[in-house]
Write a protein that holds these residues in place. Structure first.
Motif, PDB file in Angstrom:
ATOM      1  N   GLN B  85       0.286 -12.044  -9.913  1.00  0.00           N
ATOM      2  CA  GLN B  85      -0.916 -11.509 -10.465  1.00  0.00           C
ATOM      3  C   GLN B  85      -1.866 -12.627 -10.946  1.00  0.00           C
ATOM      4  N   GLY B  86      -3.130 -12.653 -10.284  1.00  0.00           N
ATOM      5  CA  GLY B  86      -3.857 -13.588 -10.877  1.00  0.00           C
ATOM      6  C   GLY B  86      -4.369 -14.811  -9.972  1.00  0.00           C
ATOM      7  N   THR B  87      -3.296 -15.387  -9.618  1.00  0.00           N
ATOM      8  CA  THR B  87      -3.644 -16.924  -8.881  1.00  0.00           C
ATOM      9  C   THR B  87      -3.899 -16.664  -7.280  1.00  0.00           C
ATOM     10  N   HIS B  88      -3.965 -15.510  -6.758  1.00  0.00           N
ATOM     11  CA  HIS B  88      -4.082 -15.206  -5.318  1.00  0.00           C
ATOM     12  C   HIS B  88      -5.018 -14.284  -4.917  1.00  0.00           C
ATOM     13  N   ASP B  89      -5.641 -14.365  -3.967  1.00  0.00           N
ATOM     14  CA  ASP B  89      -6.632 -13.372  -3.405  1.00  0.00           C
ATOM     15  C   ASP B  89      -6.380 -12.020  -3.807  1.00  0.00           C
ATOM     16  N   LEU B  90      -5.310 -11.447  -3.395  1.00  0.00           N
ATOM     17  CA  LEU B  90      -4.761 -10.241  -3.341  1.00  0.00           C
ATOM     18  C   LEU B  90      -3.470 -10.093  -3.813  1.00  0.00           C
ATOM     19  N   PRO B  91      -3.181  -9.189  -4.740  1.00  0.00           N
ATOM     20  CA  PRO B  91      -1.625  -9.141  -5.425  1.00  0.00           C
ATOM     21  C   PRO B  91      -0.865  -8.409  -4.738  1.00  0.00           C
ATOM     22  N   LEU B  92       0.340  -8.943  -4.729  1.00  0.00           N
ATOM     23  CA  LEU B  92       1.501  -8.879  -3.609  1.00  0.00           C
ATOM     24  C   LEU B  92       1.587  -6.948  -3.403  1.00  0.00           C
ATOM     25  N   ALA B  93       1.736  -6.506  -4.803  1.00  0.00           N
ATOM     26  CA  ALA B  93       1.748  -4.948  -4.866  1.00  0.00           C
ATOM     27  C   ALA B  93       0.803  -4.104  -3.887  1.00  0.00           C
ATOM     28  N   GLU B  94      -0.456  -4.634  -4.103  1.00  0.00           N
ATOM     29  CA  GLU B  94      -1.625  -4.072  -3.222  1.00  0.00           C
ATOM     30  C   GLU B  94      -1.415  -4.433  -1.952  1.00  0.00           C
ATOM     31  N   VAL B  95      -1.097  -5.489  -1.479  1.00  0.00           N
ATOM     32  CA  VAL B  95      -0.708  -5.892  -0.120  1.00  0.00           C
ATOM     33  C   VAL B  95       0.353  -5.103   0.436  1.00  0.00           C
ATOM     34  N   LEU B  96       1.274  -4.818  -0.119  1.00  0.00           N
ATOM     35  CA  LEU B  96       2.648  -3.943   0.357  1.00  0.00           C
ATOM     36  C   LEU B  96       2.027  -2.513   0.426  1.00  0.00           C
ATOM     37  N   ALA B  97       1.370  -2.053  -0.612  1.00  0.00           N
ATOM     38  CA  ALA B  97       0.999  -0.381  -0.535  1.00  0.00           C
ATOM     39  C   ALA B  97      -0.021  -0.417   0.525  1.00  0.00           C
ATOM     40  N   LEU B  98      -0.978  -1.325   0.890  1.00  0.00           N
ATOM     41  CA  LEU B  98      -2.197  -1.122   1.693  1.00  0.00           C
ATOM     42  C   LEU B  98      -1.403  -1.277   3.021  1.00  0.00           C
ATOM     43  N   GLY B  99      -0.555  -2.149   3.352  1.00  0.00           N
ATOM     44  CA  GLY B  99       0.401  -2.533   4.550  1.00  0.00           C
ATOM     45  C   GLY B  99       0.968  -1.142   4.866  1.00  0.00           C
TER      46      GLY B  99
END
Lengths: 437, 147
Positions: B85-99
């Motif tokens: 959370q925070g240091t990157h453009d999109l959080p991992l959880a969001e990337v996985l859920a969208l994927g």
């Protein structure tokens, strides 16, 4: 003195890296707005001192995970100037091809998942994808193809390792690049559809008087070679960067602010500035599309930077396809050189705008000094000026603070700030003091 | 089903933990096509499809003492806010859920986290995290499928 209330509203999301925003109000009057950068200053310039010049492209690539190619390109061009190296036309074309891959990846991500949600009152790319699944899926595929190009040409997509001073470590085989042609043919069509999609977004009515600044080349859309052009000052030789631009330290940020000299004014770099200055040098499909969607330049609405990104994605797909179709490995992978003392400088166009590097090297080929001026540092004062204008416009009308905060976040996001090139974290702080009258 | 082990990270101290696992796996002979470095969660969309057997390794904070390793099974165990959370453009959880929504990522993912201590630019892993990297690599080599 009036008492001051300090309030924090939610973190700005969907920007690369982390920063902060402080808004100081007296009643409904704006006192000041500052984009804060908390992260300790990047130590890369100091890290490079004393290192062999051969290490520079790999080290500078680590500054940013989104635009490593840009850092490599500015560094190799600057060092080649110091060494008196002239690269071959084949190497030059491959470097443009590599840059196309980075523009595609970076722009497509920002357009579809970082910026587009703002136009539909949704909070995330996830929510946007539920509403526009086909468009977002197309965006992911466009991004994937850009990544494949970086992988094929850069040696790997994360921190490409094939770039060196003088050229590349290895020329790709023709079949390695030919394999990508069908994907790029699809991508060119899909990129045009994506640009048409974003051109139809509902844009806020907000215009500013920008001085656009970008790299300039007599024949090409600006990417990795040329002087600098300003919409107000005309052509500026890269060698005279310091006469026209200056970095300043400001107390509220650990990133330096760049200003135009002598008036110390903000200026705009990035896709909107590039298209404003070089629309006629876009490749034909991108130029036709700009006409079709009625994108007139100069565009002074920062929210429409998403259209400029869309046009640049079309350009990047079209230019990449041309290079891929014509590619025949020819000549050496790199031009040999002998270390010598000297200085060199170069500006190239990172996805987010002009990226300037200069270096001094000694006669053993070690770095004596390095200076790196990233695009987000250059845009930082411009972002503050836009925020000031937005707040002056909105504050007289009663508006929930949360909504005003969201409007500020959205305006910052139009710049696609790569804050991690020079920052960390973005929260908004409201400092309010009551009117004393 | 293709196997993919992705190490997320950056060159900043213990944020290298995910990269450290990948480096260790490659040192032990795992192919670079299977064990890959990533700087951003969004990189996952470039390499995955719904049938990918995906394992992610990443540094984190807030899961225990420095060097703590933990295995998560997404989405059965929701990730804490402190992961990616925070240091990157999109959080991992969001990337996985969208994927998952767009069929660009598998429906379930194994995530290994390593608790970090210091994240200064261009510094190396701290000793406790270095040891944890080796333990995670051991686990992944011992039980390669769904490790």
């Amino acid at each position: 003195m009036s008492d001051v209330d300090v309030l924090t509203v939610p973190i700005l999301t969907r920007v690369e890296g982390e920063g902060g925003l402080t808004i100081r109000l007296r009643g409904r009057t704006l006192v000041d707005v500052q984009l804060n950068i908390y992260e300790p200053p990047r130590l890369f310039e100091a890290l490079l001192r004393g290192r062999p010049l051969e290490d520079v492209p790999d080290i500078t690539a680590r500054i940013c995970g989104i635009c490593p190619v840009a850092y490599q390109m500015s560094s190799v061009h600057a060092l080649e100037r110091a060494l008196g190296v002239t690269i071959s036309p084949e190497i030059r074309r491959l470097r443009r091809l590599l840059y196309c891959g980075e523009w595609i990846e970076s722009h497509v991500l920002h357009m579809h998942l970082l910026h587009a949600p703002d136009f539909f009152q949704v909070h995330s790319g996830m929510e946007l994808a539920q509403r526009f699944p086909d468009e977002v899926k197309r965006g992911l595929q466009l991004k994937k193809i850009g990544n494949q190009l970086l992988d094929a040409l850069g040696g790997r997509a994360i921190h490409p390792i094939n770039v060196r001073v003088g050229g590349f470590y290895r020329m790709p085989r023709r079949d390695e690049l030919s394999l990508l042609i069908p994907s790029f043919e699809w991508g060119l069509e899909a990129a045009q559809e994506a640009a048409r999609w974003v051109a139809g977004f509902p844009f806020p009515d907000f215009t500013q008087d920008y001085e656009s600044v970008a790299v300039s080349h007599p024949d090409e859309y600006p990417m990795n070679e040329g002087d600098i052009i300003s919409s107000t000052a005309g052509l500026i030789p890269v060698s005279e960067f310091d006469r026209h631009f200056q970095e300043e330290h400001v107390a509220h940020s650990t990133a330096l602010h760049a200003v135009r000299l002598p008036q110390r004014s903000p200026y705009l770099v990035g896709p909107l500035a590039r298209v404003n200055l070089h629309r006629e040098r876009l490749f034909p499909a991108a130029r036709r599309l700009a006409d079709e969607i009625g994108f007139t330049t100069p565009c002074r609405n920062p929210y429409q930077a998403i259209i400029a990104r869309g046009l640049e994605v079309v350009h990047a797909y079209e230019e990449a396809l041309t290079i891929l179709r014509d590619y025949v490995p020819r000549g050496p992978a790199h031009i040999p050189y002998s270390p010598r003392a000297g200085t060199g400088y170069a500006a190239t166009e990172a996805p987010r705008g002009l990226l300037y590097h200069d270096y001094e090297i000694d006669d053993a080929g070690r770095v004596v000094s390095a200076r790196i001026i990233p695009p987000t540092s250059q845009n930082q004062r411009r972002v503050e000026a836009d925020l000031r204008a937005l707040l002056h416009e909105r504050l007289p009308t009663p508006m929930p603070r949360e909504a005003l905060g969201v409007a500020c976040e959205q305006l910052v996001r139009t710049y696609d700030p790569c804050i991690s090139c020079s920052t960390h974290f973005l929260k908004i702080h409201w400092e309010e003091s009551p009117c004393r009258d | 089903m293709s196997r993919l082990i992705v190490g997320l990270g950056s060159p900043h101290g213990d944020d290298r933990a995910g990269w450290g696992v990948i480096d260790e796996l490659q040192r032990r002979g795992v192919s670079a096509d299977i064990a890959r470095l990533a700087r951003h969660p969004a990189d996952l969309w470039n390499w995955c499809d719904p049938s990918t057997d995906l394992v992610i390794c990443d540094a984190c904070q807030g899961t225990g003492p420095v060097g703590t390793t933990r295995r998560w099974q997404w989405p059965d165990e929701p990730m804490t806010e402190r992961i990616r959370q925070g240091t990157h453009d999109l959080p991992l959880a969001e990337v996985l859920a969208l994927g998952r929504l767009l069929q660009s990522c598998p429906p379930t993912v194994v995530l290994w986290t390593i608790e970090g201590a210091a994240f200064f630019p261009e510094t190396d892993l701290s000793p406790m995290v270095r040891a944890a990297v080796d333990r995670v690599a051991d686990e992944l080599c011992r039980n390669p499928v769904h490790a």
